[in-house]
Scaffold this active site. Structure first.
Site, mmCIF file in Angstrom:
data_model
loop_
_atom_site.group_PDB
_atom_site.id
_atom_site.type_symbol
_atom_site.label_atom_id
_atom_site.label_comp_id
_atom_site.label_asym_id
_atom_site.label_seq_id
_atom_site.Cartn_x
_atom_site.Cartn_y
_atom_site.Cartn_z
ATOM 1 N N ARG A 1 0.827 -1.211 0.000
ATOM 2 C CA ARG A 1 0.000 0.000 0.000
ATOM 3 C C ARG A 1 0.861 1.262 0.000
ATOM 4 N NH1 ARG A 1 -5.538 -0.073 2.554
ATOM 5 N NH2 ARG A 1 -4.747 1.619 3.816
ATOM 6 N N SER A 2 2.001 1.232 0.669
ATOM 7 C CA SER A 2 2.914 2.390 0.615
ATOM 8 C C SER A 2 3.352 2.613 -0.837
ATOM 9 C CB SER A 2 4.140 2.164 1.497
ATOM 10 O OG SER A 2 3.764 1.856 2.815
ATOM 11 N N ARG B 1 1.563 12.851 -9.847
ATOM 12 C CA ARG B 1 1.463 14.308 -9.676
ATOM 13 C C ARG B 1 2.783 15.005 -10.035
ATOM 14 N NH1 ARG B 1 -3.052 14.233 -10.229
ATOM 15 N NH2 ARG B 1 -4.696 14.578 -8.719
ATOM 16 N N HIS C 1 2.795 15.526 -13.502
ATOM 17 C CA HIS C 1 1.890 16.628 -13.877
ATOM 18 C C HIS C 1 2.531 17.997 -13.651
ATOM 19 C CE1 HIS C 1 -1.738 13.736 -13.189
ATOM 20 N NE2 HIS C 1 -1.332 13.714 -14.445
ATOM 21 N N SER D 1 7.415 0.688 8.453
ATOM 22 C CA SER D 1 8.305 -0.022 9.379
ATOM 23 C C SER D 1 9.744 0.453 9.232
ATOM 24 C CB SER D 1 8.243 -1.522 9.086
ATOM 25 O OG SER D 1 8.652 -1.762 7.742
ATOM 26 N N GLU E 1 11.750 -1.226 7.606
ATOM 27 C CA GLU E 1 12.520 -2.476 7.632
ATOM 28 C C GLU E 1 12.154 -3.413 6.479
ATOM 29 O OE1 GLU E 1 15.015 -2.887 9.475
ATOM 30 O OE2 GLU E 1 14.712 -1.453 11.104
ATOM 31 N N SER F 1 -2.439 1.112 8.064
ATOM 32 C CA SER F 1 -3.363 2.003 7.342
ATOM 33 C C SER F 1 -3.137 3.484 7.649
ATOM 34 C CB SER F 1 -4.813 1.645 7.657
ATOM 35 O OG SER F 1 -5.116 0.398 7.112
ATOM 36 N N GLU G 1 -0.085 4.722 5.891
ATOM 37 C CA GLU G 1 -0.232 4.795 4.428
ATOM 38 C C GLU G 1 -1.118 5.974 4.016
ATOM 39 O OE1 GLU G 1 -1.516 0.797 4.541
ATOM 40 O OE2 GLU G 1 0.477 0.280 5.269
ATOM 41 N N ASP H 1 0.944 14.724 -1.069
ATOM 42 C CA ASP H 1 0.133 15.766 -1.723
ATOM 43 C C ASP H 1 0.507 17.163 -1.210
ATOM 44 O OD1 ASP H 1 -1.223 14.340 -3.629
ATOM 45 O OD2 ASP H 1 -3.015 14.015 -2.430
HETATM 46 O O1 LIG Z 1 0.955 -3.091 2.143
HETATM 47 C C1 LIG Z 1 1.344 -2.926 3.278
HETATM 48 C C2 LIG Z 1 0.558 -3.530 4.412
HETATM 49 O O2 LIG Z 1 -0.775 -3.751 3.974
HETATM 50 C C3 LIG Z 1 0.586 -2.805 5.732
HETATM 51 O O3 LIG Z 1 -0.597 -2.085 6.032
HETATM 52 C C4 LIG Z 1 2.620 -2.176 3.507
HETATM 53 O O4 LIG Z 1 2.523 -0.895 2.933
HETATM 54 C C5 LIG Z 1 3.777 -2.960 2.864
HETATM 55 O O5 LIG Z 1 3.851 -4.207 3.454
HETATM 56 C C6 LIG Z 1 5.103 -2.215 3.036
HETATM 57 O O6 LIG Z 1 5.411 -2.065 4.409
HETATM 58 P P1 LIG Z 1 6.209 -0.827 4.937
HETATM 59 O O7 LIG Z 1 7.507 -0.788 4.162
HETATM 60 O O8 LIG Z 1 6.428 -1.103 6.386
HETATM 61 O O9 LIG Z 1 5.379 0.407 4.700
#
Ligand SMILES: O=C([C@H](O)CO)[C@H](O)[C@H](O)COP(=O)(O)O
Length: 184
Positions: free
Chosen positions: A46-47, A57, A60, A88, A90, A148, A151, A159
């Site tokens: 998700r990151s 952006r 853009h 994390s 890590e 969450s 992220e 932004d």
């Molecule tokens: O996708 C992720 C997970 O759903 C945690 O909410 C994290 O963004 C992904 O595992 C990467 O981790 P980090 O490097 O610790 O952001």
């Protein structure tokens, strides 16, 4: 709690968390982007989605920006900036990339909950987002699961960096629409 209640609580968490981001460090990141020849943004899971939104952006606003891992992404060089978002600090593949970026001599920005993490320690500019990271469990910092809150805060921070860049360059949204994809 119903969905509207959860939405309010998420927004309150976001406000509490992003208010604690150090503005001096944020300004260093914006200036680093202004100085850089090319910009690379990395993130897992998700990151990584937030990295993609940020790079879109940056395209853009006319920057030469890339998502790490895409087939069209070129080589990182010493005059470039490498921005890594990792809650994390890590995530193994990101730590390895950050070490490589360091050996190349590029400027490194880490956006993380943990500036003392492997990735945080390698960075020249550390943006601390004091949210719960994915492995922290129920930390009391968030009602949300996993990473969450980090992220979401990451996207809001990215932004805000774009807005600051637009201020510095005197850019307006209508100019940016000129670069928006027209094959969609
Ligand atoms: O996708 C992720 C997970 O759903 C945690 O909410 C994290 O963004 C992904 O595992 C990467 O981790 P980090 O490097 O610790 O952001």
């Amino acid at each position: 709690m119903n969905t509207a209640g959860y939405t309010d609580e998420i927004l309150a968490e976001l406000k509490r968390t992003t208010a604690l981001i150090d503005d001096e460090e944020a300004e260093k990141a914006v200036d680093g982007i202004l100085r850089a020849k090319k910009i690379f943004v990395a993130g897992g899971g998700r990151s990584g989605f937030m990295a993609k939104a940020f790079v879109m952006r940056m395209m853009h606003v006319g920057l030469d920006a890339y998502v790490v891992g895409e087939t069209v992404t070129p080589n990182l060089e010493v005059d470039d900036i490498f921005i890594v978002g990792s809650g994390s600090g890590e995530t193994q593949s990101l730590a390895a990339m950050t070490k490589k970026a360091k050996s190349i001599g590029a400027t490194i920005v880490a956006v993380t909950t943990n500036p003392e993490s492997t990735i945080g320690k390698l960075a020249d500019i550390r943006i601390e987002i004091p949210a719960q990271a994915k492995g922290e469990g129920t930390s009391g910092k968030s009602i949300q699961p996993m990473g969450s809150l980090f992220e979401q805060s990451l996207l809001v921070f990215y932004d805000a960096v774009i807005l600051r860049f637009m201020d510095k360059k005197g850019l307006k949204s209508d100019v940016m629409y000129g670069r928006h994809a027209n094959l969609e």
